[in-house]
Design an enzyme around this catalytic site. Structure first.
Site, PDB file in Angstrom:
ATOM      1  N   LYS A 281       0.796  -1.386  -0.251  1.00  0.00           N
ATOM      2  CA  LYS A 281      -0.008   0.187   0.087  1.00  0.00           C
ATOM      3  C   LYS A 281       0.965   1.280   0.023  1.00  0.00           C
ATOM      4  O   LYS A 281       1.902   1.073   0.212  1.00  0.00           O
ATOM      5  CB  LYS A 281      -0.886  -0.273   1.250  1.00  0.00           C
ATOM      6  CG  LYS A 281      -0.379  -0.076   2.700  1.00  0.00           C
ATOM      7  CD  LYS A 281      -1.073  -0.405   3.746  1.00  0.00           C
ATOM      8  CE  LYS A 281      -0.324  -0.462   5.003  1.00  0.00           C
ATOM      9  NZ  LYS A 281      -1.214  -0.802   6.222  1.00  0.00           N
TER      10      LYS A 281
ATOM     11  N   ARG B 263     -10.554   0.135  14.628  1.00  0.00           N
ATOM     12  CA  ARG B 263     -10.291   0.939  13.560  1.00  0.00           C
ATOM     13  C   ARG B 263     -11.031   0.257  12.485  1.00  0.00           C
ATOM     14  O   ARG B 263     -12.346   1.015  12.101  1.00  0.00           O
ATOM     15  CB  ARG B 263      -8.961   0.779  13.078  1.00  0.00           C
ATOM     16  CG  ARG B 263      -8.609   1.543  11.809  1.00  0.00           C
ATOM     17  CD  ARG B 263      -6.842   1.595  11.317  1.00  0.00           C
ATOM     18  NE  ARG B 263      -6.417   0.038  10.710  1.00  0.00           N
ATOM     19  CZ  ARG B 263      -5.336  -0.027  10.280  1.00  0.00           C
ATOM     20  NH1 ARG B 263      -4.369   1.040  10.205  1.00  0.00           N
ATOM     21  NH2 ARG B 263      -5.086  -1.174   9.767  1.00  0.00           N
TER      22      ARG B 263
ATOM     23  N   HIS C 189      -6.040  -7.331  12.744  1.00  0.00           N
ATOM     24  CA  HIS C 189      -4.748  -6.627  12.735  1.00  0.00           C
ATOM     25  C   HIS C 189      -4.283  -5.979  14.198  1.00  0.00           C
ATOM     26  O   HIS C 189      -5.060  -5.702  15.021  1.00  0.00           O
ATOM     27  CB  HIS C 189      -5.041  -5.145  11.920  1.00  0.00           C
ATOM     28  CG  HIS C 189      -3.850  -4.395  11.570  1.00  0.00           C
ATOM     29  ND1 HIS C 189      -2.702  -5.144  10.846  1.00  0.00           N
ATOM     30  CD2 HIS C 189      -3.473  -3.077  11.626  1.00  0.00           C
ATOM     31  CE1 HIS C 189      -1.618  -3.987  10.980  1.00  0.00           C
ATOM     32  NE2 HIS C 189      -2.138  -2.915  11.290  1.00  0.00           N
TER      33      HIS C 189
ATOM     34  N   ARG D  51       1.538 -11.114   7.057  1.00  0.00           N
ATOM     35  CA  ARG D  51       1.230  -9.501   6.149  1.00  0.00           C
ATOM     36  C   ARG D  51       2.384  -8.587   6.405  1.00  0.00           C
ATOM     37  O   ARG D  51       1.961  -7.349   6.993  1.00  0.00           O
ATOM     38  CB  ARG D  51      -0.175  -9.118   6.514  1.00  0.00           C
ATOM     39  CG  ARG D  51      -1.269  -9.947   6.052  1.00  0.00           C
ATOM     40  CD  ARG D  51      -2.703  -8.964   6.225  1.00  0.00           C
ATOM     41  NE  ARG D  51      -2.621  -8.171   7.493  1.00  0.00           N
ATOM     42  CZ  ARG D  51      -3.116  -8.526   8.380  1.00  0.00           C
ATOM     43  NH1 ARG D  51      -4.010  -9.869   8.518  1.00  0.00           N
ATOM     44  NH2 ARG D  51      -3.211  -7.840   9.615  1.00  0.00           N
TER      45      ARG D  51
ATOM     46  N   TYR E 126      13.590  31.128   4.535  1.00  0.00           N
ATOM     47  CA  TYR E 126      12.468  31.909   5.389  1.00  0.00           C
ATOM     48  C   TYR E 126      12.394  32.139   6.682  1.00  0.00           C
ATOM     49  O   TYR E 126      12.851  31.306   7.485  1.00  0.00           O
ATOM     50  CB  TYR E 126      11.166  31.009   5.140  1.00  0.00           C
ATOM     51  CG  TYR E 126      10.892  30.846   3.542  1.00  0.00           C
ATOM     52  CD1 TYR E 126      10.310  32.180   2.828  1.00  0.00           C
ATOM     53  CD2 TYR E 126      10.738  29.594   3.019  1.00  0.00           C
ATOM     54  CE1 TYR E 126       9.763  31.897   1.368  1.00  0.00           C
ATOM     55  CE2 TYR E 126      10.645  29.520   1.668  1.00  0.00           C
ATOM     56  CZ  TYR E 126       9.857  30.611   0.911  1.00  0.00           C
ATOM     57  OH  TYR E 126       9.633  30.489  -0.357  1.00  0.00           O
TER      58      TYR E 126
ATOM     59  N   CYS F 112      12.683  24.321   2.784  1.00  0.00           N
ATOM     60  CA  CYS F 112      11.685  25.025   1.868  1.00  0.00           C
ATOM     61  C   CYS F 112      10.812  24.050   1.244  1.00  0.00           C
ATOM     62  O   CYS F 112      11.092  23.024   1.325  1.00  0.00           O
ATOM     63  CB  CYS F 112      12.250  26.027   1.041  1.00  0.00           C
ATOM     64  SG  CYS F 112      13.387  27.434   1.436  1.00  0.00           S
ATOM     65  N   MET F 113      10.063  24.527   0.334  1.00  0.00           N
ATOM     66  CA  MET F 113       9.163  23.469  -0.300  1.00  0.00           C
ATOM     67  C   MET F 113       9.941  22.504  -1.280  1.00  0.00           C
ATOM     68  O   MET F 113       9.753  21.221  -1.330  1.00  0.00           O
ATOM     69  CB  MET F 113       8.012  23.970  -1.268  1.00  0.00           C
ATOM     70  CG  MET F 113       7.048  23.081  -1.745  1.00  0.00           C
ATOM     71  SD  MET F 113       5.462  24.094  -2.563  1.00  0.00           S
ATOM     72  CE  MET F 113       4.807  24.815  -1.434  1.00  0.00           C
ATOM     73  N   ASP F 114      11.037  23.313  -1.816  1.00  0.00           N
ATOM     74  CA  ASP F 114      11.499  22.374  -2.978  1.00  0.00           C
ATOM     75  C   ASP F 114      13.163  22.293  -2.778  1.00  0.00           C
ATOM     76  O   ASP F 114      13.946  21.828  -3.572  1.00  0.00           O
ATOM     77  CB  ASP F 114      11.323  23.256  -4.210  1.00  0.00           C
ATOM     78  CG  ASP F 114       9.877  23.617  -4.532  1.00  0.00           C
ATOM     79  OD1 ASP F 114       9.239  22.709  -4.310  1.00  0.00           O
ATOM     80  OD2 ASP F 114       9.653  24.872  -4.645  1.00  0.00           O
TER      81      ASP F 114
HETATM   82  C1  PLP Z   1      -0.191  -1.669   6.903  1.00  0.00           C
HETATM   83  C2  PLP Z   1      -0.908  -2.972   7.486  1.00  0.00           C
HETATM   84  C3  PLP Z   1       0.027  -4.297   7.592  1.00  0.00           C
HETATM   85  C4  PLP Z   1       1.667  -4.076   7.463  1.00  0.00           C
HETATM   86  O1  PLP Z   1       2.003  -3.455   8.592  1.00  0.00           O
HETATM   87  P1  PLP Z   1       3.841  -3.265   8.919  1.00  0.00           P
HETATM   88  O2  PLP Z   1       3.751  -2.909  10.475  1.00  0.00           O
HETATM   89  O3  PLP Z   1       4.005  -2.482   7.823  1.00  0.00           O
HETATM   90  O4  PLP Z   1       4.146  -4.865   8.829  1.00  0.00           O
HETATM   91  C5  PLP Z   1      -0.511  -5.586   7.635  1.00  0.00           C
HETATM   92  N1  PLP Z   1      -1.868  -5.365   7.809  1.00  0.00           N
HETATM   93  C6  PLP Z   1      -2.563  -4.363   7.733  1.00  0.00           C
HETATM   94  C7  PLP Z   1      -4.189  -4.559   8.030  1.00  0.00           C
HETATM   95  C8  PLP Z   1      -2.181  -3.110   7.545  1.00  0.00           C
HETATM   96  O5  PLP Z   1      -3.155  -2.190   7.378  1.00  0.00           O
END
Ligand code: PLP
Length: 390
Positions: free
Chosen positions: A40, A138, A167, A219, A263, A310-312
């Site tokens: 992601k 969540r 999670h 995961r 700035y 700065c931004m850039d």
């Molecule tokens: C982002 C996420 C992960 C990965 O988590 P890490 O801490 O980066 O290993 C696994 N499962 C879910 C549902 C997540 O949102």
């Protein structure tokens, strides 16, 4: 290694060998489980398409994303592995999910209805997962609701309940008691439902510290990228950082005592000072909170940021490095010779975590993908698909 890069003088080097090494390390920790590479947020800023392909080549079997658009980006690049959306999908995305063969996480009867109708229309059964909210508060369904949803899904002809997951909220902390409770809650739901083929819970911290919770699949996200989830997680496995952020000095000039930088004139030279302009700003991901706080590396030496980011661009003090010249390489994240700027330190200075710094590396920073220390492909703002480099 990136000496030949003729694009923007600010780039992220993404070491695909390090990524493959990390996938291997994590797989060996949980040999009986599938590994879903969590890609992601543009693979935590690294570049989703190239990272996903490299992770799959290294033994990952599935991909995890946060929204259907991220999945479509991977499909458009020709990636065919199963992709799960980890999180909410509104029912109006059902058509896109089914059309691109992307697995949704079911959180409402409305989504189940929409997916089922779409699956039927296309004559293609759709796998789905349920997330159980076991204490993160969540996303997902409370354990009893997850059981009810799981049973309801069983009677739907066009949907297959393939996965059940949760999670962890505190797997990266030393005290694993809450994580154990979450894990037990997931197992309870699975037991009520009989057999669900793919149960999964372990994020990076759990793969490293609690491999006994691997179930059918893990995961990991951050650990794929070579970063430990926190300081409390055991360093028993050697992970290799995948990303380095580098730039080239764009200007070097002298300031007289009393002259200020950037700035707000927050930094004023007390002595005759030599300043180098680095073309990396907060719009690239170098956070403004690091103004007058962080140091970057030039020629293997730390050079402090002077004045506001700065931004850039930002300015660094090279008074003690008279040999610094326009075109010199600057390291913002990563190592330069024996000197290292670990992302964890940058994050700590800024009061954040490495995750946020990595995701903050913006689309206009070119990504150079390396194999055997050589750049093999690149993405830039104007060519977002990995382009092969000769
Ligand atoms: C982002 C996420 C992960 C990965 O988590 P890490 O801490 O980066 O290993 C696994 N499962 C879910 C549902 C997540 O949102």
């Amino acid at each position: 290694m990136s000496a030949a890069w003729q694009g923007r003088p600010l780039w992220a080097e993404v070491d695909l060998d390090a990524l493959a090494h990390n996938v291997g390390v994590l797989r060996r920790r949980v040999p009986g489980s599938e590994l879903m590479a969590v890609v992601k947020a543009n693979a935590y800023g690294h570049g989703a398409v190239a990272v996903a392909a490299a992770a799959l080549a290294a033994g990952a079997t599935r991909l995890g994303v946060a929204c259907v658009d991220e999945a479509i980006q991977l499909r458009a690049a020709g990636i065919e592995a199963p992709i799960l959306v980890l999180g909410h999908s509104p029912p109006h995305e059902a058509a896109a999910l089914v059309a691109h063969n992307v697995t949704a996480t079911i959180d409402s009867p409305a989504l189940a209805d929409a997916l089922s109708a779409e699956a039927q229309r296309r004559g293609r059964r759709s796998p789905v997962h349920i997330e159980v909210d076991t204490g993160m508060s969540r996303f997902g369904l409370a354990p009893v609701d997850a059981v009810a949803m799981g049973r309801a899904l069983r009677s739907r002809e066009w949907l297959d309940l393939e996965g059940l997951y949760t999670h962890f909220a505190t797997a990266d902390e030393a005290d694993k008691a809450f994580t154990r409770r979450q894990y037990e809650a997931l197992l309870w739901v699975a037991e009520q439902l009989g057999s669900v083929p793919v149960r999964h819970a372990a994020n990076s911290a759990a793969v490293l510290d609690l491999p006994e919770m691997a179930l059918e699949m893990v995961r990991p996200g951050i650990a794929l990228y070579g970063i430990y989830p926190s300081n409390a997680v055991a360093r028993s496995e050697e992970l290799r950082p995948v990303l380095s952020l580098r730039a080239r000095v764009a200007r070097v000039h002298w300031l007289q005592p009393g002259q200020a930088v950037s700035y707000g004139r927050t930094w004023v030279a007390e002595r005759t000072t030599r300043v180098a302009l680095v073309p990396c700003g907060y719009a690239d991901g170098l956070r403004r909170g690091l103004s007058n706080r962080a140091a970057l590396l030039v020629r293997g030496r730390p050079v402090p940021i002077r004045g506001r980011v700065c931004m850039d661009s930002c300015m660094v003090d090279v008074t003690d490095l008279l040999e610094v010249a326009v075109g010199d390489e600057v390291t913002i994240i990563g190592s330069d010779g024996d000197a290292v700027l670990p992302i964890a330190e940058l994050a700590e200075l800024e009061g954040t975590i490495p995750y946020e710094i990595l995701c903050g590396i913006s689309a206009r920073v070119p990504r150079l993908f390396l194999r055997d220390g050589q750049v093999v492909s690149a993405t830039t703002l104007v060519s977002a698909a990995p382009t092969e480099i000769q």
